[in-house]
Design a protein around this motif. Sequence first.
Motif, short mmCIF file in Angstrom:
data_model
loop_
_atom_site.label_atom_id
_atom_site.label_comp_id
_atom_site.label_asym_id
_atom_site.label_seq_id
_atom_site.Cartn_x
_atom_site.Cartn_y
_atom_site.Cartn_z
N SER A 55 0.80 -1.00 0.35
CA SER A 55 -0.14 -0.02 -0.40
C SER A 55 1.16 0.99 0.02
O SER A 55 0.39 2.24 0.19
CB SER A 55 -1.18 -0.43 1.77
OG SER A 55 0.02 0.16 2.24
N ASP A 56 2.02 0.78 -0.13
CA ASP A 56 3.02 2.38 0.29
C ASP A 56 4.02 2.50 -1.13
O ASP A 56 5.40 2.89 -0.97
CB ASP A 56 3.72 1.99 1.29
CG ASP A 56 2.80 2.55 2.28
OD1 ASP A 56 1.89 3.22 2.78
OD2 ASP A 56 2.93 2.59 3.81
N SER A 57 3.23 1.77 -2.49
CA SER A 57 4.72 1.65 -3.34
C SER A 57 3.48 2.99 -4.14
O SER A 57 2.69 3.21 -4.30
CB SER A 57 4.62 -0.11 -4.03
OG SER A 57 3.18 0.30 -4.09
N THR A 58 4.83 3.30 -5.14
CA THR A 58 4.53 4.32 -6.17
C THR A 58 4.45 3.98 -7.21
O THR A 58 4.77 2.53 -7.76
CB THR A 58 6.17 5.62 -6.45
OG1 THR A 58 6.27 6.21 -4.86
CG2 THR A 58 5.57 6.30 -7.50
N THR B 32 4.61 -0.35 -12.03
CA THR B 32 4.99 0.24 -10.76
C THR B 32 6.11 0.69 -10.61
O THR B 32 6.44 0.84 -12.08
CB THR B 32 5.14 -1.03 -9.68
OG1 THR B 32 5.81 -0.89 -8.00
CG2 THR B 32 6.01 -2.32 -10.85
N LEU B 33 6.72 0.48 -10.05
CA LEU B 33 8.02 1.98 -10.40
C LEU B 33 9.41 0.97 -10.06
O LEU B 33 9.55 0.54 -9.34
CB LEU B 33 7.95 2.81 -9.05
CG LEU B 33 9.18 3.99 -8.69
CD1 LEU B 33 9.00 5.15 -10.09
CD2 LEU B 33 9.38 4.63 -7.10
N VAL B 34 10.35 1.42 -11.42
CA VAL B 34 11.23 1.09 -11.01
C VAL B 34 12.07 1.68 -10.77
O VAL B 34 13.57 1.45 -9.57
CB VAL B 34 11.45 1.37 -12.83
CG1 VAL B 34 12.62 0.61 -13.53
CG2 VAL B 34 10.70 -0.02 -13.58
N SER B 35 11.76 3.45 -11.17
CA SER B 35 13.33 4.58 -9.93
C SER B 35 12.88 5.47 -9.98
O SER B 35 12.44 6.03 -11.61
CB SER B 35 14.77 4.28 -10.47
OG SER B 35 14.57 4.25 -12.17
N GLY B 36 13.59 6.22 -9.44
CA GLY B 36 12.24 7.78 -10.05
C GLY B 36 12.65 8.19 -7.91
O GLY B 36 12.71 8.15 -6.87
#
Length: 191
Positions: free
Chosen positions: A138-141, A149-153
């Motif tokens: 629930s705390d993922s960008t 889903t986020l790879v990097s940033g």
Amino acid sequence: MKSITKLLTIAGLAIAFASCASADITWTFNTTTFCLHCGYSNELDNDIATGSVFTTDDTGANLISWDITVEGTNNGVNGADNEYTPGDSFRTFPMDANHIDLWDGSSSQYIDLFFDSPGITSAGGTVNLLQGDLGADSDSTIVCNGCGTLVSGSVFGAGAAVPEPRFGAIAMIGLAGLAFVAKQNRDRKGA
């Protein structure tokens, strides 16, 4: 003369206090990429476009404005880029230092930004976005439709403006001078 002295005093105080106000913080996205079906033949990719920003107040705790564009192959709406602005999207939950959630009703897409500790603050600097567990956490960008889903940033914000102490000192000297002139005028009238 009394009313002029009062007006000058009020103006001096207003200028002094205005100089102590801090500025809003604009946060820019560093290279931020997402993927759906990462590493598989049907992988779809997104990124947050260069120049995408959001602005918080000087505490970093309140979202003032945003202009975030998600671009790439996983956009859901005829493959078009999706831009989030105050005119076409809104926050779905109250913001705090660790996350911002935006929903675009016209495209039925949303973006959830979760920030690594300590989150976004008045200090600014670089803050990493949380990757989470492929969007299951629930705390993922994530960016949706399809929830890439986020790879990097990360985001970068310049710290809140700190007022120049010299100006406050000059304003106080000016106010003291006005008070002195006012006292001299009162003394002359009383004599």
